[in-house]
Design an enzyme around this catalytic site. Structure first.
Site, mmCIF file in Angstrom:
data_model
loop_
_atom_site.group_PDB
_atom_site.id
_atom_site.type_symbol
_atom_site.label_atom_id
_atom_site.label_comp_id
_atom_site.label_asym_id
_atom_site.label_seq_id
_atom_site.Cartn_x
_atom_site.Cartn_y
_atom_site.Cartn_z
ATOM 1 C CG HIS A 1 -3.440 -23.106 22.610
ATOM 2 N ND1 HIS A 1 -2.711 -22.684 23.626
ATOM 3 C CD2 HIS A 1 -4.241 -24.184 22.673
ATOM 4 C CE1 HIS A 1 -2.568 -23.818 24.229
ATOM 5 N NE2 HIS A 1 -3.624 -24.604 23.871
ATOM 6 C CG ASP B 1 -4.078 -27.394 21.238
ATOM 7 O OD1 ASP B 1 -3.883 -27.992 21.969
ATOM 8 O OD2 ASP B 1 -4.680 -27.510 21.172
ATOM 9 C CE LYS C 1 -9.051 -26.489 26.185
ATOM 10 N NZ LYS C 1 -8.830 -27.517 26.312
#
Length: 217
Positions: free
Chosen positions: A64, A145, A68
């Site tokens: 997910h 998350d 980043k």
């Protein structure tokens, strides 16, 4: 034949991704693995209107935050509040992630990658989606998350270990994302919170990959 090729390539892609996350930094790596394990637990505990199997939920949780990888370490590891411009860059990671997996075996998770910060009330990012536009899969990963983030030490704050406070923090998100399954979802999350009440999460070694075949959808 294409399905067989995909079945072979997906575990390799996931293992490569896990190594890339580990190379990027311990915080991102631990967060991704913890999110994956929480997502698998939630999918296994009940359906919640989500079509993901526990194995696929694990994979979705793992991938997910892949966007980043493109965010500077100085921002990801900053031990203080981010500036407005830094937050704007962080919010792009969902878009970067969708671009990263395009044309790869991980593309099947692009929906979760792109939507896991969207909110049914329309106040999420990066696309300001709302209602049914935010898929059940993305909602499940959003809850996982947030749970992982609460249970982790971050450069700018300490983790929350008390299960009651963890559930209190998560309740608004659960109520928004799964209004018809609030009680069952919070009960499943309480199990997670109690498992991590006394110590920070430490994932298994890279060679383990949670039992590589066991994470396949």
């Amino acid at each position: 034949m294409q399905s067989n090729v995909s079945d072979i390539r997906l575990p390799v892609a996931l293992q490569t991704l896990r190594k890339a996350l580990h190379a990027k930094g311990e915080q991102l790596y631990k967060h991704s693995i913890l999110c994956a394990e929480i997502a698998r637990h939630l999918a296994d505990a009940a359906e919640f209107g989500c079509g993901m199997t526990p194995q696929k939920a694990y994979c979705a949780g793992l991938v997910h935050d892949v966007g980043k990888l493109y965010i500077p370490d100085a921002i990801l590891q900053k031990p203080a509040r981010l500036t407005d411009s830094e937050w704007e860059l962080i919010r792009l990671h969902s878009i970067y992630g969708v671009q990263f997996v395009k044309g790869t075996p991980l593309e099947e998770f692009s929906d979760v990658i792109g939507l896991h910060h969207e909110r049914p009330d329309g106040n999420g990012y990066p696309y300001r989606r709302s209602g049914s536009e935010v898929t059940a899969d993305a909602r499940l990963i959003q809850v996982a998350d947030q749970t992982a983030a609460i249970l982790e030490d971050r450069p700018y704050r300490r983790r929350i270990g008390h299960p009651g406070i963890v559930i209190q923090e998560l309740a608004p998100t659960v109520e928004m994302c799964f209004p018809d399954h609030v009680k069952a979802m919070l009960e499943a999350l309480r199990v997670v919170a109690e498992q991590h009440a006394h110590s920070a999460y430490e994932p298994q070694g890279l060679g383990e990959f949670g039992g590589a075949q066991g994470v396949m959808p």
